[in-house]
Write a protein that holds these residues in place. Sequence first.
Motif, PDB file in Angstrom:
ATOM      1  N   ILE C 109       0.925  -1.121   0.071  1.00  0.00           N
ATOM      2  CA  ILE C 109       0.112   0.066   0.063  1.00  0.00           C
ATOM      3  C   ILE C 109       0.624   1.184   0.138  1.00  0.00           C
ATOM      4  N   THR C 110       2.038   1.126   0.698  1.00  0.00           N
ATOM      5  CA  THR C 110       2.751   2.514   0.656  1.00  0.00           C
ATOM      6  C   THR C 110       3.239   2.537  -0.571  1.00  0.00           C
TER       7      THR C 110
ATOM      8  N   GLN E  70      15.796  -1.006  10.246  1.00  0.00           N
ATOM      9  CA  GLN E  70      14.375  -0.594  10.739  1.00  0.00           C
ATOM     10  C   GLN E  70      13.714   0.596   9.490  1.00  0.00           C
ATOM     11  N   VAL E  71      14.599   1.419   9.377  1.00  0.00           N
ATOM     12  CA  VAL E  71      14.293   2.853   8.617  1.00  0.00           C
ATOM     13  C   VAL E  71      14.503   2.806   7.331  1.00  0.00           C
ATOM     14  N   ARG E  72      15.113   1.292   6.677  1.00  0.00           N
ATOM     15  CA  ARG E  72      15.687   1.467   5.441  1.00  0.00           C
ATOM     16  C   ARG E  72      14.580   1.937   4.320  1.00  0.00           C
ATOM     17  N   ILE E  73      13.401   1.309   4.510  1.00  0.00           N
ATOM     18  CA  ILE E  73      12.345   1.679   3.440  1.00  0.00           C
ATOM     19  C   ILE E  73      12.213   3.062   3.485  1.00  0.00           C
ATOM     20  N   ALA E  74      11.990   3.857   4.558  1.00  0.00           N
ATOM     21  CA  ALA E  74      11.518   5.031   4.588  1.00  0.00           C
ATOM     22  C   ALA E  74      12.721   6.101   3.975  1.00  0.00           C
ATOM     23  N   ILE E 115      11.103   0.708  -8.739  1.00  0.00           N
ATOM     24  CA  ILE E 115      12.280   1.371  -8.042  1.00  0.00           C
ATOM     25  C   ILE E 115      12.349   0.983  -6.890  1.00  0.00           C
ATOM     26  N   LEU E 116      11.637   1.160  -6.066  1.00  0.00           N
ATOM     27  CA  LEU E 116      11.576   0.586  -4.366  1.00  0.00           C
ATOM     28  C   LEU E 116      12.159  -0.767  -4.424  1.00  0.00           C
ATOM     29  N   ALA E 123      20.106  -2.731  -4.928  1.00  0.00           N
ATOM     30  CA  ALA E 123      21.189  -1.616  -4.545  1.00  0.00           C
ATOM     31  C   ALA E 123      21.637  -1.666  -3.054  1.00  0.00           C
ATOM     32  N   SER E 124      20.472  -2.208  -2.179  1.00  0.00           N
ATOM     33  CA  SER E 124      20.998  -1.952  -0.776  1.00  0.00           C
ATOM     34  C   SER E 124      21.722  -3.193  -0.547  1.00  0.00           C
ATOM     35  N   LYS E 125      22.156  -4.187  -1.382  1.00  0.00           N
ATOM     36  CA  LYS E 125      22.920  -5.369  -1.260  1.00  0.00           C
ATOM     37  C   LYS E 125      24.269  -5.453  -2.036  1.00  0.00           C
TER      38      LYS E 125
END
Lengths: 323, 285, 191, 443, 204
Positions: C109-110, E70-74, E115-116, E123-125
């Motif tokens: 959903i994000t 914990q905050v990687r997605i953000a 992209i995400l 990219a994060s790995k």
Amino acid sequence: MEKQYASDFKISSSPHLRGKESVPKIMYWVVGILMLPVASSIYFFGMNAVRILLISVIVSLLTEYIFLVSRKKDISLLFDGSAIITGILLALTLPPGLKSSYVVIGAFVSIALGKQVFGGLGYNMFNPALVGRAFLQASFPVAMTTWIPPVIQKMVDAKTFATPLGGFKFSHILTPYKNLLIGNTGGSLGETSAILLIVGGIILLIKKYIDWKIPTGILLTVFVLEGGLYLINPEKYANPLFHILAGGLLLGAFFMATDMVTSPITPKGTWIYAVGIGVLVVLIRVFGGLPEGVMYSILIMNAFVPLLNRYTRPKILGEGGKK
Amino acid sequence: MSVLIISIITLGALALLFAVILAIADIKLRVEVDPKIEEIDGILPQANCGGCGYPGCKNYATAIVNKGEDINKCAPGGQEITDLIAKIMGLEATATEKVVARVHCRGTEEAAKRKGVYEGVKTCRAVALVGSGDKLCDWGCLGYGDCEEECPFDAITMTDEGLPYVDEEKCTGCGICVDVCPKDILELHPIDENIMIFCRSQDPPKQSRAVCKNACIACNICVRKCPTGALEMGNNLVEVVEPEKFTEECYGGIDKCPTGAINFVHPEKIKRENKTVEIIIKKKE
Amino acid sequence: MNLLIIFISALLINNFVLSYFLGICPFLGVSNKLSSAVSMGMAVTFVMTITAVVTWPIYHLILVPYHLEFLEIVSFILVIAALVQFVEMFIRKTSESLYEALGIYLPLITTNCAILGFALIAVLKNYTYLETIVFGVAAGLGFTLALVIMAGIREELDFADVPESLKGPGITLLVAGILALSFMGFAGLIK
Amino acid sequence: MNKKTFPKGIHPPDKKELSKDFKTEFFPAPSTIVIPLHQHIGAPAEPLVNKKDRVLKGQKIGEAKGFISAPIHASVSGTVKSIEPHLTPSGKKIMSVIITNDGEDEIHPDIKPLKDDISSYSPEEVRTAVRDAGIVGLGGAAFPTSVKLSPPKEFPVDTVILNGAECEPYLTTDYRLMLEKTDELIIGAEILKETVGASKIYIGIEDNKEDLISLYAEKLKGRADFEVAPLKTKYPQGGEKMLVKAILGREVPTGGLPFHVGVLVQNVGTTYAVYETLKTGMPLIERGLTITGEGIKTPKNLSVRIGTMFKDIVEFSGGYAGNPGKLIMGGPMMGISQYTDNVPVIKATSGILVLPDEEIPHKKEYPCISCNSCVDHCPMNLVPTRIVKLAQNKLFEESKKWGLLDCIECGTCSYVCPANIPLVHWIRYGKNELMKLRKKSEK
Amino acid sequence: MASKENSYFSDFIKGLWKENPVLVQFLGMCPTLAVTNAVVNAIAMSAAVIFVLVASAIIISLIRKFIPAQVRIASFIVVIATFVTMADRYLAAFYPELSKALGPFIPLIVVNCIILGRMEAFASKNNVGRSILDALGMSFGFAIGLLLMSTFREILGNGTWLGYEVLGNWWDKWMVMILPPGAFLTLGTIVGVSKFLQTKFKKA
């Protein structure tokens, strides 16, 4: 490898008797009864009608054939009559002056997108002929709303001509009932002659090849809603009888919405489906931008059929009884 | 300049606000999931075949961690996966021997007659409901291929002779076909086991002989020819009770079997001096 | 009346899925089971309504007065991300079965463009606070409607003999096409 | 006349004229008799005799095991040739006692009525006598009658319905019985009524048997506790649930039995068997059946010993005519097709039907076009097409929600289906698979 | 495992066909449907995606070790949003008409699953080099899908390609193709055909 049998008796699960109906029989009966509106279309629109009907049926069969062959299916399915019905129904919804190439596109889309991508007869979710018609309408909006007058009406200006509904919606002209009944008006090939459509519908009802709930539900809903509006403001809104006789409502109610495959299987679902079509028809005709909405109404309600089936299971005999 | 500062303040404030809310939520609404479950689930092959007896790999993983379920139940995964799970669970894996499904019937279309022309639903399970099937032999393979259809690994094909053939390379021993077969024709055996009775019929010899050329007629020859006790006569049907005892001494019984009901699954693996045993089931071309 | 028009428009005529192409990923992904389609639709409607409640003040009370409109994207996405994570935690805690049913799509959903798209469009259309909220509810319901219809059809299609290469997304897109064709009938319903 | 019926159903051609007017003939017992030890719903019986034993007519040769079960009796006197599995009309091989008939019909000395006056039986005595006589429902389901006569206390039975509908096409054995044994049936019905403590008896008769309706109306004139219930000729009028609905307007709850709504439904054949046992003490060793169909030279109504081979009866009826395509035990709608006539008559054999190849439908199967014929005709108000679609796709639990287990397998849906889908067969498949799944999950 | 060069190459190439985000993975469907009524829109959209994907991949793979899980997605989203805002402003300033035609879909690149997804999955790995190649491959794959779609739709629906007339006057424009239903139908057909081809290739 040849199978060996111990006896000549056939073995199978019960019952060992079968009724007389069969899928092709039903289909060809419908084809036969469709000859009524077909006859009226040829009478009123002459060679144009013949041209469109032939192209539509032939292309439908051809498309069906291509799919059956490429999917390695039983070729005899081609002659179950369903593709012919789709071809005729599509042709009956087209304006008489339509270019042949458009008819070809429409028939192809009807069978390919409307039926075969779902797996063929019995699996389609939407009325194939209407899918083809909707595709044409969206592709060629101008050509699809250009009407020519019936050949027997010697009109000077034969280029454009309004349908009864269009005439009412945009110019507030009421076509006489006599013309509506006989079919001496503008409109798509098969929708003009109300009387023949009613006769055909009644034969289908007697033969029980269509569910009486569907035409009843649709026509009653339209009549009641339009009647209500008419009572509120007879100046602005047309007589409900006019709405029933004009346009594609009868064709839709008797021949399109009643398509077995795309209508609900439960009685309650069928009522909701029919009333839903009626409501949408009135909504689109009266408040929408288009003069006619039978096609869209049926397609939209087709989409709801799986949901209707799912939530309207009839009560089993003795269900809820105490044990 | 002020725009920059305000931007930073605004975004910073927003970020802070949400960070605080989420942090609180994280504490208040946390659901504990054993990380071991996720880890095991990640290892399992995700075939969701149900061979382990659980609906889906994730449920099996949960059962291992929470209910102490055996870790060697994943047939498709085999030893490799069992070892990996063992590592996670900190256990030593008990070795699982690879098992494969085998067909206990040689009632080909030619050998076993059918009762009559059958009309109706063409699946074994449906046919079996009509007078227990259309094969004259009540114990025999019906040949409509439910096992072929249900096998999630495409390991089973129906041969032209009307019997299933199991590709032992592809077979994972999940046992779905065993469950599916209404006649219990298929059974799981260790892949190394070679001797097998290709018949299920417990009918009296006279009856079974009448309905299938290849049926075991309980003549007892193979049992008598085998002094090691590998075979035993059951209810009108020979049984392999101790396959590992079926040694060279017993091979004579195979030659003497009048119907070929007892035979090697892989005759080519057996080195014998004078006799070549024909390969019984051919793969579909 | 204005609110009614916004409502019907977002629900039927300019349906988010069928004519704005927003939220196609979950539309394709979560429409194979009716039960999860309903919960997904509800979740989206819920998040959309909250988004409407929260983003309007942020935009009109913070960003506009300070001329920070260019921060629109960043701040909206932050708000939405946080909200969704909160909803996810909440559902996970309260209903295990619902969480299982929606599975990995909750985090989606994000990244559901319907939510952010909604916030951006609401700004674009310059709706009032109340209108924005109605728009949010209607858009969410419109999304649910399309999703539920599609799920009903797809559950039925499981029984159908759809050509192998069209199974899954292919047939779903084609059905969406036919649906979009049908919904064109609503065109002009509200001028 | 006020004809009663239930909603929906079908009108297949009834073809009763083939055998209707032939008086019930007594069929002499053939030289070999095969008596399966499992002829009823419930647990199989245990054999009481050994190979080479001499048995007498009426002697108990199989002992009932468990509450729902029924004993088995010898139908002739003679020697036990062997006890081995023999093919039965159910299609399964079942342990059977094979007797060589000595032709003397020597009756077992214990066979005598418990009481001389048939009206002096107490309900408990009736139940015991019925149980010992091995009487089961002769309509086809073969449910032990003694169980049916012992409804639980919390469901008092107020009405007995005598099922004389005989809605299966072709069959006329019940018709002949009702015509020939009128008084016996009336007495039998009264005994049933007393046994379950009911106050009213209805005799349900389809209106294609007008003569029976007037016959019974005449006989029962002025009796308040008896009523003839003329029924519309419609299939499956003779189904228990349909009959209760038609005559009393009561609906048997789903998964329930008629006693749940205070009704006992008894087939006329069974009622007569009860009467006979009480009158003579002879257990159920003989039953009426119709041998009919266009594939039989001379159709007949016969009274036949249990265990008589089909082939003997076929021979007695002049053999097969034309090109016999199907041999069926029972009627064409619910009967079981046989691949051989080398099977014995069992208690549930209400008829032997031979359909010539021309009469068998060989229609092409099409995909379901949702024509709703099955929905419009299903007497249980189910949606067969849906149930089957779900079962075909292995969604058995879902299918159950649509009434998979409520189907009575009457065959109406398959009969009307224009696409020729074997709906009943699929439903049987679904039921079977669902049961398998349940068993598995219970493990 | 393949040699290192080989794996670099495959990082790039996999996005084009085998893991094509549009045709195979069905990611980023919204813009694929929405902006492909004209080829020029598709090109602009693709360019924006290439820019955002590559730029974000660089930044994220650089800072991947400093972001707490914990905050990687953000954090990813903030990074992406920044680049998207840049692209959006740029288009609005220099190509106002194009920007208008694309509507909210440039800002919506923020939430594009491709992209995400790449950030999270790759990219994060991985290091910067591989991340760039991966990002390039994926975004080109996306561009291929978009071009394919828009080509079909513009030619059938308008008789033109990138504004140039290709079919001439005799062609009756299929209006439906540039309307929403056309988008669904075209994509459905393309997806079906590509799946068909893939199974064909696999067999061969």
